[in-house]
Scaffold this motif. Sequence first.
Motif, mmCIF file in Angstrom:
data_model
loop_
_atom_site.group_PDB
_atom_site.id
_atom_site.type_symbol
_atom_site.label_atom_id
_atom_site.label_comp_id
_atom_site.label_asym_id
_atom_site.label_seq_id
_atom_site.Cartn_x
_atom_site.Cartn_y
_atom_site.Cartn_z
ATOM 1 N N THR A 1 0.842 -1.197 0.000
ATOM 2 C CA THR A 1 0.000 0.000 0.000
ATOM 3 C C THR A 1 0.882 1.252 0.000
ATOM 4 O O THR A 1 2.095 1.191 0.206
ATOM 5 N N SER A 2 0.248 2.397 -0.197
ATOM 6 C CA SER A 2 0.983 3.664 -0.155
ATOM 7 C C SER A 2 1.556 3.915 1.241
ATOM 8 O O SER A 2 2.620 4.528 1.392
ATOM 9 N N ALA A 3 0.880 3.427 2.275
ATOM 10 C CA ALA A 3 1.399 3.571 3.639
ATOM 11 C C ALA A 3 2.670 2.744 3.822
ATOM 12 O O ALA A 3 3.625 3.184 4.476
ATOM 13 N N ASP A 4 2.680 1.543 3.233
ATOM 14 C CA ASP A 4 3.891 0.703 3.282
ATOM 15 C C ASP A 4 5.057 1.408 2.587
ATOM 16 O O ASP A 4 6.187 1.430 3.095
ATOM 17 N N TRP A 5 4.764 1.963 1.426
ATOM 18 C CA TRP A 5 5.825 2.647 0.681
ATOM 19 C C TRP A 5 6.352 3.862 1.440
ATOM 20 O O TRP A 5 7.561 4.142 1.425
ATOM 21 N N ALA A 6 5.488 4.564 2.129
ATOM 22 C CA ALA A 6 5.917 5.731 2.904
ATOM 23 C C ALA A 6 6.916 5.321 3.984
ATOM 24 O O ALA A 6 7.892 6.030 4.255
ATOM 25 N N ILE A 7 6.663 4.162 4.615
ATOM 26 C CA ILE A 7 7.595 3.655 5.630
ATOM 27 C C ILE A 7 8.929 3.295 4.985
ATOM 28 O O ILE A 7 9.998 3.669 5.488
ATOM 29 N N PHE A 8 8.864 2.582 3.873
ATOM 30 C CA PHE A 8 10.095 2.182 3.165
ATOM 31 C C PHE A 8 10.902 3.403 2.748
ATOM 32 O O PHE A 8 12.120 3.472 2.951
ATOM 33 N N GLU A 9 10.214 4.393 2.209
ATOM 34 C CA GLU A 9 10.883 5.597 1.718
ATOM 35 C C GLU A 9 11.550 6.360 2.863
ATOM 36 O O GLU A 9 12.648 6.912 2.698
#
Length: 510
Positions: free
Chosen positions: A80-88
Amino acid sequence: MHACLLIPEILAHIFFDIYHHCAINYEDAALSRVCHSFKDIALDVLRTELDNLEPLFTCLPHDLWIRTPERKLIIRRPVTSADWAIFERYASRVRVLGNRQSDLFGGIDSEFVFAIMGCCSQSLLVPKLQVLCCRSYPRDLHLCMRYFLSPDLIYLCMLPQGDRFWTNTMTSVLSGLSRHSPRLKVVEFSFDCYHSEITSFKVIQPALCELTHLRKATFVLPCERDSSWLSHLVGLQELHINFAGFLRPTRSQVRISYLDKLSVALLNMDLHARLVAEWVVPCRQLELRCSTTDSAAVIARCLRMLDDHLLCDVLECLILNMPILFENEAIDKAFTLHTFVPLLRFSGLKEIEIATSCMSLLDDDALGSIVKFWPCLERLYLGCEHFWSTPPKITFRGLVTLLSTCPNLKGLGLAFDATKLNPPTAIGDVCNTNITTFQVGFSPIDQTLEVSTVLSAILPCLKQFFVEPSLFVEAPDRARREAKWREVSRYMTSTHSDAYLGTVLNVLDT
């Protein structure tokens, strides 16, 4: 909280020491949870340097992935976009990624990698990456290389094993290197003799030549290929080349105005001379590495052939790295005064290292005749890294001549006969306080007190001795010699300095 702990630079030093000296795991981020002011600094220390990408992927929510019994990271649900925000948020802290031993992706499943890439809007997984080192790289993830070529990248190391790395996909990505990472300063590339790799390298060469900030380059290349393209590496300061293969090298015209350091590795010195017959590359430091050993006569001939090609007036450091012989010694491999003649015109030499070759045929007079041409010498290492059955002829007289001729000497490695205590009468005029360690190699020794007495007069700051390294088979008498030289060191560092100085003066008087 103490005021010092409010200074980010101090915190960074403290956290760095804790992390690197206490063997903390990536998952141990306790300091980042202590207080808000600690968080960013602690996470920066944890994520600045990563051996592979696993720590970034394991920062994601635990319901997104699972680790199999085979230590593989597998995705369990869509990203999800929330997952990507954490990764980023974590990926933006990484500056150094990869090493020379492991897989860049660790145990991450390719499906998991592609799922994260699908959320990457800027085509960069690690947006502020400065150093990328890659040895092992899954073939099905070659397309991902583009996602690591940050505009901040200054060091790129590609030293793959096997012949499955240089695919068309990888070649296509790296052909745009000068566009994606124009600030690169250091590159390391390895290409074998396979046709596919040679073709790949031809495609990548133009991109390397367009890197205007490039200062250091290391290449493993097939020797039978044209190397004239090296002339187009603009602004280069260091060039290291390992020419692989057993075929006859191709003579190419290479013209580079000046290098701080040039290192060339080939099968033997004869091939060195043939390969660079049309090179003109003046350099301050020159290292020639060989896989086999030539006779001293051949080495002398090759050095003459290198004159005004690699051996130029600006030369300050010369390293000849020859392999150590384990078969029966051939006397024609031993250096003589004649071997050094091609080097005697370089009066600006500051360092000479020919540590693995036999110097047993040089006597005191020959050593004195050689070093008088190098008055600026600061480091000299001759025949000190291997045992030779032919004992050295150089004695204390030659050592004193060396020290008096080269007063700036700081590093010394020389095998000499320490059993002959015949210091010249001029020994009182020689005193070098720069040298603290002495690589004595296979130097024979008997009378340790007398040896320490003479050495204390000419090398009063000397503290430690090193005999030749113990390799596959320990040299005869090595343990005894090592013990003897340790005893000399103990004498020279004796706490009874005043009494010892009186002994020194008495010995010198006699």
